[in-house]
Design an enzyme around this catalytic site. Sequence first.
Site, PDB file in Angstrom:
ATOM      1  CD1 TRP A   1      -8.056   3.275  -1.346  1.00  0.00           C
ATOM      2  CD2 TRP A   1      -9.640   4.528  -2.295  1.00  0.00           C
ATOM      3  NE1 TRP A   1      -7.847   4.573  -0.955  1.00  0.00           N
ATOM      4  CE2 TRP A   1      -8.803   5.367  -1.531  1.00  0.00           C
ATOM      5  CE3 TRP A   1     -10.715   5.101  -2.992  1.00  0.00           C
ATOM      6  CZ2 TRP A   1      -9.001   6.743  -1.432  1.00  0.00           C
ATOM      7  CZ3 TRP A   1     -10.913   6.476  -2.892  1.00  0.00           C
ATOM      8  CH2 TRP A   1     -10.057   7.271  -2.124  1.00  0.00           C
TER       9      TRP A   1
ATOM     10  CE  LYS B   1      -0.254   5.088  -2.035  1.00  0.00           C
ATOM     11  NZ  LYS B   1      -1.211   4.322  -2.752  1.00  0.00           N
TER      12      LYS B   1
ATOM     13  CG  HIS C   1      -5.702  -2.409   0.661  1.00  0.00           C
ATOM     14  ND1 HIS C   1      -4.984  -2.069  -0.453  1.00  0.00           N
ATOM     15  CD2 HIS C   1      -5.170  -1.692   1.682  1.00  0.00           C
ATOM     16  CE1 HIS C   1      -4.075  -1.177  -0.133  1.00  0.00           C
ATOM     17  NE2 HIS C   1      -4.155  -0.935   1.168  1.00  0.00           N
TER      18      HIS C   1
ATOM     19  CB  SER D   1      -0.928  -0.069   1.214  1.00  0.00           C
ATOM     20  OG  SER D   1      -2.080   0.644   0.951  1.00  0.00           O
TER      21      SER D   1
HETATM   22  C1  GCU Z   1      -5.343   4.665   2.104  1.00  0.00           C
HETATM   23  C2  GCU Z   1      -4.774   5.449   0.954  1.00  0.00           C
HETATM   24  C3  GCU Z   1      -4.037   4.563  -0.037  1.00  0.00           C
HETATM   25  C4  GCU Z   1      -3.017   3.719   0.680  1.00  0.00           C
HETATM   26  C5  GCU Z   1      -3.663   2.988   1.838  1.00  0.00           C
HETATM   27  C6  GCU Z   1      -2.682   2.229   2.732  1.00  0.00           C
HETATM   28  O1  GCU Z   1      -6.371   3.832   1.659  1.00  0.00           O
HETATM   29  O2  GCU Z   1      -5.830   6.135   0.350  1.00  0.00           O
HETATM   30  O3  GCU Z   1      -3.387   5.322  -1.025  1.00  0.00           O
HETATM   31  O4  GCU Z   1      -2.395   2.846  -0.220  1.00  0.00           O
HETATM   32  O5  GCU Z   1      -4.322   3.911   2.687  1.00  0.00           O
HETATM   33  O6  GCU Z   1      -1.537   2.597   2.827  1.00  0.00           O
HETATM   34  O7  GCU Z   1      -3.138   1.266   3.357  1.00  0.00           O
END
Ligand code: GCU
Length: 430
Positions: free
Chosen positions: A359, A272, A410, A268
């Site tokens: 998402w 990135k 997720h 997540s």
């Molecule tokens: C939120 C955010 C995402 C990210 C996620 C996480 O949902 O919007 O961009 O990847 O948190 O880090 O779990």
Amino acid sequence: MLKNPFFILFLLFSISSITAQDPTNIPGTIYSEELVPPYTPPRDILTTFAGQKIKTTKEWETIRRPEIIKVLSTEMYGFTPQEKIPVSYRLVEINKNAFNGKATRKQIEMTFSNNGKSLKVQLLLYSPNNKKKPAPVFEILNFCGNQSLDYDSAIVISKTLTEEFEKTVYKKRIARTERGADAYLYPLEEMIDHGIGFATAWYGDFDPDYYDGFHNGIHNLFLKDGENQGNNDWGSIGAWAWGLSRIMDYIETDKDFDAKKVAVIGHSRNAKATLWASAQDQRFAITIPNNSGCGGAALMKRIYGETASSINKLFPHWFCENFKKYNNNEDSLTTDAHELVALVAPRPLYVGSAKYDQWADPKGEFIGMYEAQPIWELYGKKRFAYDQMTPLGFKVIKSQIGYHYREGKHDLLICDWEAYIAFLEYHFKM
Ligand code: GCU
């Protein structure tokens, strides 16, 4: 600025709104392919911003690759400081009997110093005892502290962890900061049984995950007069990516690990950071972004699921100020995910996506990877064998680009790790 009561009120307001909101429910979020508006297709990865066609690996390395890093730095993540700052490593603990004698567990305190300030980061490492040579290693930033991965009370809890969890992010994560609360998500013993080591630190040690005007964490050590901020100064994702490279620096000094066989992995927001770290630091042999979404492998111009404006609104500290220009204006993005992903080439990459992670836009994650492939081909590597997202649960492992789209939500699950372990075994010929 931190002495200004209005600024403090603004901070408290931003923090409480982050805590309260479920980001995936933002009204107007697109969760259906039919609603994806027409968008400008991704720029051909082999064409420079000025329109020159790239034909050789040399041209890629000297022209196109550096220009992509520059644009991603200017427009999205901000520039990572290039200055090398002093660091010292202190061995806090060594336990040669971890997992009933199968592994050695080490804890190292890293202290970074610069401009009369210092920052401490706690590293937790496991290496297999039964090995003839230094072990390959998974390197990852964890969400809830090193103590959440292991029940042992000897695991150091970062000093800022409780403070940060009390005032920020999602309340549900507080329960996950208990000792061993996340251990079920990390198959450490299985990695050790496969001859693979493990290195982790809590991401908040490098930069706390809340907006404070880019002053805290590692940012602070680079602020000479206590003030910033240019529109392309680095945000938190840049800071976490920097941290991943600093863990790699440590690994290079530790004979238990093979620094040429480091797989950088993240889930997540940390996925990135994983992509951005690997883009800038080619010492990482394998790159594994799990559910990386917007700001990761997902093509932003699709505006499916999370968009530039939703991410900037909820997490104004992740990217540089310039990125906010693209709020509700994604079609004007100078760069997109495929350009980030291509920076991993020709090294092995594994993109992990999940069905109930709309998402993060699983299809966008596939496209980000797919459009980057010509760079692997330029280096003589085979294309990804499929032109579409593979069926649910199907894992592509024996390939330069690994991929799966699995059932479930997720998360970084044991079934994901199993695929990633197999990917390392394949590429490191274990
Ligand atoms: C939120 C955010 C995402 C990210 C996620 C996480 O949902 O919007 O961009 O990847 O948190 O880090 O779990």
